[in-house]
Design a protein around this motif. Structure first.
Motif, PDB file in Angstrom:
ATOM      1  N   MET A   1      -2.082 -14.242   1.692  1.00 62.44           N
ATOM      2  CA  MET A   1      -2.544 -13.317   1.299  1.00 62.44           C
ATOM      3  C   MET A   1      -2.551 -11.996   2.328  1.00 62.44           C
ATOM      4  O   MET A   1      -2.399 -11.104   2.068  1.00 62.44           O
ATOM      5  CB  MET A   1      -4.089 -13.699   1.136  1.00 62.44           C
ATOM      6  CG  MET A   1      -5.044 -12.579   0.119  1.00 62.44           C
ATOM      7  SD  MET A   1      -4.552 -12.541  -1.551  1.00 62.44           S
ATOM      8  CE  MET A   1      -5.449 -11.448  -2.062  1.00 62.44           C
ATOM      9  N   GLU A   2      -2.597 -12.577   3.549  1.00 59.15           N
ATOM     10  CA  GLU A   2      -2.593 -11.500   4.610  1.00 59.15           C
ATOM     11  C   GLU A   2      -1.235 -10.942   4.824  1.00 59.15           C
ATOM     12  O   GLU A   2      -1.113  -9.751   4.640  1.00 59.15           O
ATOM     13  CB  GLU A   2      -2.935 -12.239   5.989  1.00 59.15           C
ATOM     14  CG  GLU A   2      -2.879 -11.125   6.995  1.00 59.15           C
ATOM     15  CD  GLU A   2      -3.164 -11.935   8.457  1.00 59.15           C
ATOM     16  OE1 GLU A   2      -2.927 -11.089   9.331  1.00 59.15           O
ATOM     17  OE2 GLU A   2      -3.544 -13.016   8.453  1.00 59.15           O
ATOM     18  N   SER A   3      -0.084 -11.695   4.336  1.00 54.46           N
ATOM     19  CA  SER A   3       1.231 -11.164   4.232  1.00 54.46           C
ATOM     20  C   SER A   3       1.183  -9.978   3.307  1.00 54.46           C
ATOM     21  O   SER A   3       2.361  -9.097   3.234  1.00 54.46           O
ATOM     22  CB  SER A   3       2.519 -12.038   4.371  1.00 54.46           C
ATOM     23  OG  SER A   3       2.195 -12.897   3.082  1.00 54.46           O
ATOM     24  N   VAL A   4       0.831 -10.433   1.969  1.00 55.99           N
ATOM     25  CA  VAL A   4       0.935  -9.491   0.878  1.00 55.99           C
ATOM     26  C   VAL A   4       0.227  -8.242   1.364  1.00 55.99           C
ATOM     27  O   VAL A   4       0.835  -7.086   1.141  1.00 55.99           O
ATOM     28  CB  VAL A   4       0.312 -10.250  -0.364  1.00 55.99           C
ATOM     29  CG1 VAL A   4       0.473  -9.110  -1.267  1.00 55.99           C
ATOM     30  CG2 VAL A   4       0.827 -11.402  -1.000  1.00 55.99           C
ATOM     31  N   ASP A   5      -0.955  -8.168   1.881  1.00 53.13           N
ATOM     32  CA  ASP A   5      -1.727  -6.769   2.320  1.00 53.13           C
ATOM     33  C   ASP A   5      -0.721  -5.949   3.405  1.00 53.13           C
ATOM     34  O   ASP A   5      -0.602  -5.003   3.102  1.00 53.13           O
ATOM     35  CB  ASP A   5      -3.004  -7.307   2.723  1.00 53.13           C
ATOM     36  CG  ASP A   5      -3.863  -7.848   1.828  1.00 53.13           C
ATOM     37  OD1 ASP A   5      -3.668  -7.521   0.522  1.00 53.13           O
ATOM     38  OD2 ASP A   5      -4.728  -8.382   2.198  1.00 53.13           O
ATOM     39  N   THR A   6      -0.044  -6.838   4.202  1.00 52.93           N
ATOM     40  CA  THR A   6       0.740  -6.014   5.116  1.00 52.93           C
ATOM     41  C   THR A   6       1.876  -5.309   4.611  1.00 52.93           C
ATOM     42  O   THR A   6       2.255  -4.458   4.802  1.00 52.93           O
ATOM     43  CB  THR A   6       1.166  -7.092   6.324  1.00 52.93           C
ATOM     44  OG1 THR A   6       0.075  -7.706   6.941  1.00 52.93           O
ATOM     45  CG2 THR A   6       2.010  -6.584   7.210  1.00 52.93           C
ATOM     46  N   TYR A   7       2.424  -6.117   3.586  1.00 53.23           N
ATOM     47  CA  TYR A   7       3.686  -5.710   2.716  1.00 53.23           C
ATOM     48  C   TYR A   7       3.314  -4.345   2.047  1.00 53.23           C
ATOM     49  O   TYR A   7       4.114  -3.426   2.191  1.00 53.23           O
ATOM     50  CB  TYR A   7       4.243  -6.729   1.682  1.00 53.23           C
ATOM     51  CG  TYR A   7       5.108  -6.102   0.967  1.00 53.23           C
ATOM     52  CD1 TYR A   7       6.411  -5.965   1.085  1.00 53.23           C
ATOM     53  CD2 TYR A   7       4.768  -5.759  -0.497  1.00 53.23           C
ATOM     54  CE1 TYR A   7       7.406  -5.190   0.286  1.00 53.23           C
ATOM     55  CE2 TYR A   7       5.640  -5.060  -1.430  1.00 53.23           C
ATOM     56  CZ  TYR A   7       7.039  -4.956  -1.041  1.00 53.23           C
ATOM     57  OH  TYR A   7       8.043  -4.328  -1.876  1.00 53.23           O
ATOM     58  N   TRP A   8       2.066  -4.204   1.306  1.00 51.73           N
ATOM     59  CA  TRP A   8       1.720  -3.133   0.776  1.00 51.73           C
ATOM     60  C   TRP A   8       1.430  -1.980   1.492  1.00 51.73           C
ATOM     61  O   TRP A   8       1.417  -0.635   1.394  1.00 51.73           O
ATOM     62  CB  TRP A   8       0.620  -3.363  -0.571  1.00 51.73           C
ATOM     63  CG  TRP A   8       1.065  -4.358  -1.275  1.00 51.73           C
ATOM     64  CD1 TRP A   8       1.059  -5.638  -1.506  1.00 51.73           C
ATOM     65  CD2 TRP A   8       2.055  -4.009  -2.609  1.00 51.73           C
ATOM     66  NE1 TRP A   8       1.434  -5.952  -2.924  1.00 51.73           N
ATOM     67  CE2 TRP A   8       2.320  -4.840  -3.325  1.00 51.73           C
ATOM     68  CE3 TRP A   8       2.674  -2.449  -2.777  1.00 51.73           C
ATOM     69  CZ2 TRP A   8       2.928  -4.950  -4.569  1.00 51.73           C
ATOM     70  CZ3 TRP A   8       3.505  -2.731  -3.901  1.00 51.73           C
ATOM     71  CH2 TRP A   8       3.698  -3.860  -4.899  1.00 51.73           C
ATOM     72  N   SER A   9       0.923  -2.397   2.729  1.00 54.11           N
ATOM     73  CA  SER A   9       0.625  -1.394   3.776  1.00 54.11           C
ATOM     74  C   SER A   9       1.640  -0.721   4.332  1.00 54.11           C
ATOM     75  O   SER A   9       1.750   0.433   4.419  1.00 54.11           O
ATOM     76  CB  SER A   9      -0.497  -2.128   4.725  1.00 54.11           C
ATOM     77  OG  SER A   9      -0.938  -1.039   5.829  1.00 54.11           O
ATOM     78  N   LEU A  11       4.726  -0.576   3.138  1.00 52.38           N
ATOM     79  CA  LEU A  11       5.110   0.127   1.940  1.00 52.38           C
ATOM     80  C   LEU A  11       4.607   1.608   1.704  1.00 52.38           C
ATOM     81  O   LEU A  11       5.317   2.672   1.626  1.00 52.38           O
ATOM     82  CB  LEU A  11       5.333  -0.555   0.592  1.00 52.38           C
ATOM     83  CG  LEU A  11       6.042   0.122  -0.714  1.00 52.38           C
ATOM     84  CD1 LEU A  11       7.429   0.269  -0.125  1.00 52.38           C
ATOM     85  CD2 LEU A  11       6.055  -0.858  -1.937  1.00 52.38           C
ATOM     86  N   ALA A  12       3.388   1.458   1.857  1.00 50.67           N
ATOM     87  CA  ALA A  12       2.582   2.817   1.787  1.00 50.67           C
ATOM     88  C   ALA A  12       2.813   3.637   2.754  1.00 50.67           C
ATOM     89  O   ALA A  12       3.022   4.926   2.624  1.00 50.67           O
ATOM     90  CB  ALA A  12       1.257   2.596   1.481  1.00 50.67           C
ATOM     91  N   LEU A  13       2.760   3.125   4.025  1.00 50.87           N
ATOM     92  CA  LEU A  13       3.301   4.185   5.131  1.00 50.87           C
ATOM     93  C   LEU A  13       4.645   4.485   5.126  1.00 50.87           C
ATOM     94  O   LEU A  13       5.013   5.730   5.268  1.00 50.87           O
ATOM     95  CB  LEU A  13       3.123   3.264   6.485  1.00 50.87           C
ATOM     96  CG  LEU A  13       1.818   2.788   6.998  1.00 50.87           C
ATOM     97  CD1 LEU A  13       1.877   1.887   7.863  1.00 50.87           C
ATOM     98  CD2 LEU A  13       1.098   4.135   7.263  1.00 50.87           C
ATOM     99  N   LEU A  14       5.601   3.821   4.514  1.00 53.70           N
ATOM    100  CA  LEU A  14       7.183   4.241   4.205  1.00 53.70           C
ATOM    101  C   LEU A  14       6.966   5.534   3.369  1.00 53.70           C
ATOM    102  O   LEU A  14       7.817   6.380   3.533  1.00 53.70           O
ATOM    103  CB  LEU A  14       7.882   3.052   3.813  1.00 53.70           C
ATOM    104  CG  LEU A  14       9.372   3.465   3.699  1.00 53.70           C
ATOM    105  CD1 LEU A  14      10.008   3.829   4.929  1.00 53.70           C
ATOM    106  CD2 LEU A  14      10.093   2.148   3.060  1.00 53.70           C
ATOM    107  N   ASP A  15       6.387   5.308   2.143  1.00 55.13           N
ATOM    108  CA  ASP A  15       6.433   6.218   1.276  1.00 55.13           C
ATOM    109  C   ASP A  15       5.896   7.616   1.637  1.00 55.13           C
ATOM    110  O   ASP A  15       6.266   8.906   1.554  1.00 55.13           O
ATOM    111  CB  ASP A  15       5.418   6.014  -0.155  1.00 55.13           C
ATOM    112  CG  ASP A  15       6.182   4.881  -0.992  1.00 55.13           C
ATOM    113  OD1 ASP A  15       7.315   4.879  -0.592  1.00 55.13           O
ATOM    114  OD2 ASP A  15       5.519   4.294  -1.549  1.00 55.13           O
ATOM    115  N   TRP A  16       4.757   7.415   2.628  1.00 53.80           N
ATOM    116  CA  TRP A  16       4.001   8.533   3.306  1.00 53.80           C
ATOM    117  C   TRP A  16       5.280   9.094   4.336  1.00 53.80           C
ATOM    118  O   TRP A  16       5.241  10.657   4.340  1.00 53.80           O
ATOM    119  CB  TRP A  16       2.927   7.946   4.089  1.00 53.80           C
ATOM    120  CG  TRP A  16       2.189   9.237   4.832  1.00 53.80           C
ATOM    121  CD1 TRP A  16       1.472  10.333   4.441  1.00 53.80           C
ATOM    122  CD2 TRP A  16       2.103   9.281   6.300  1.00 53.80           C
ATOM    123  NE1 TRP A  16       1.117  11.071   5.419  1.00 53.80           N
ATOM    124  CE2 TRP A  16       1.502  10.460   6.470  1.00 53.80           C
ATOM    125  CE3 TRP A  16       2.593   8.731   7.371  1.00 53.80           C
ATOM    126  CZ2 TRP A  16       1.282  10.800   7.955  1.00 53.80           C
ATOM    127  CZ3 TRP A  16       2.389   8.958   8.703  1.00 53.80           C
ATOM    128  CH2 TRP A  16       1.942  10.209   8.966  1.00 53.80           C
TER     129      TRP A  16
END
Length: 262
Positions: A1-9, A11-16
Motif C-alpha cells: 500500500m505504501e509503494s502504491v502511494d509513493t508511485y502516485w506521488s 507521478l504527480a511530481l513528474l507531471d508538475w
C-alpha cells in the motif's frame, strides 16, 4: 500500500515538473555540464545572389579614367559624339536641354575651342549661335574664314570644352572640365586640324594647363603637337569693346600663320 502511494506521488511530481517546462530527465549520477563539449550548429552557406551583379557606387569610380577609355575607343567623330553623349558622370548633363558637340567642317584647317554652350546653344544644339557666335562669324569673315564653307582652307570647325550648358552660364567647375578633357583631346585628334584657336580661359586651362587670357592671348603655344593661339572669347569682346583691337591683331596673326605654317 505504501509503494502504491509513493508511485502516485512520484507521478504527480513528474507531471508538475513537465508543466513547469522540465523536459530532460535527470540521471542517477550528477553531470558537470560546464565540462561538456558544446557542439556548434553547422552554418549553411549563403545562397548565391540572384540577378545582375551589384553596381559600383559613383564614389568608387574614376570619371576621368572612364572618360579616357570611352574617348579612346571611338574610331571616328560620330562614335565620339555618341560616347560623350552617353557619358553619365558629368552632372551638367542633367540640367542641360541639348548635347552640343560641334559645328562647321570637320576637315577644316582651323579648329576653334570655346568654353561651354550658353542659352542659345543649349536650345539649338550647336556651339556659338548666340550674339557671341554672330560676332565670331564676323571676325572669321574678316580674314576669309566661314563656318559654312566646305573647303579646308576657308572652313572652320568649332567645338567647346564642355558639351552641356552649366547652370546660369556659370564658369565650369574643375571636375567637370577634367572629365571632358579626354573627349576634347580625342576630338582634336580625329578632326586633325592644322591650327587650334583657344577662345577664353577655360580651353586654355584645359589644354595648356594655364589661365589668364589677358596674358596668354596672342602668344602661340602648342596643343597635342599643333600650333594653338589663345584669343579673347567673343562674349568678352561684347562686354569689353576696347579689347577688339587685340582681337584684330590675333586674327591677323592667325591669317598669317595659315598662309605660312612655318
Amino acid at each position: 500500500m505504501e509503494s502504491v502511494d509513493t508511485y502516485w506521488s512520484d507521478l504527480a511530481l513528474l507531471d508538475w515538473q513537465v508543466e513547469l517546462g522540465a523536459v530532460d530527465a535527470v540521471g542517477d549520477v550528477p553531470v558537470d555540464r560546464y565540462a561538456l563539449e558544446v557542439k556548434q550548429p553547422k552554418r549553411q552557406p549563403a545562397p548565391a545572389p540572384k540577378g545582375p551583379p551589384p553596381v559600383a557606387r559613383v564614389a568608387d569610380l574614376d570619371p576621368v579614367a572612364l572618360a579616357r577609355d570611352a574617348a579612346e575607343a571611338a574610331a571616328d567623330l560620330p562614335a565620339l559624339a555618341a560616347a560623350q553623349q552617353a557619358f553619365e558622370l558629368c552632372e551638367l548633363k542633367r540640367g542641360a536641354r541639348n548635347f552640343v558637340f560641334a559645328d562647321g567642317h570637320a576637315g577644316a584647317r582651323v579648329m576653334i575651342v570655346g568654353e561651354a554652350p550658353g542659352r542659345h546653344e543649349d536650345r539649338e544644339g550647336r556651339p556659338f549661335v548666340g550674339e557671341a557666335g554672330q560676332l565670331l562669324d564676323r571676325m572669321l569673315a574678316a580674314i576669309g574664314l566661314d563656318r559654312g564653307a566646305t573647303d579646308a582652307d576657308r572652313a572652320v570647325y568649332i567645338t567647346n570644352v564642355l558639351p552641356w550648358r552649366p547652370p546660369g552660364n556659370a564658369t565650369p567647375g574643375a571636375e567637370d572640365v577634367a572629365m571632358m578633357v579626354p573627349f576634347l583631346e580625342r576630338h582634336i585628334a580625329l578632326a586633325n586640324p592644322d591650327l587650334i584657336v583657344l577662345m577664353g580661359n577655360t580651353p586654355c586651362g584645359a589644354l595648356l594647363g594655364r589661365q589668364g587670357i589677358t596674358r596668354l592671348r596672342g602668344a602661340w603655344a602648342e596643343v597635342l603637337g599643333r600650333p594653338a593661339l589663345p584669343m579673347f572669347h567673343p562674349a568678352y569682346l561684347l562686354r569689353n569693346t576696347i579689347a577688339k583691337r587685340e582681337a584684330w591683331a590675333d586674327l591677323l596673326a592667325l591669317k598669317s600663320r595659315l598662309k605660312d605654317p612655318a
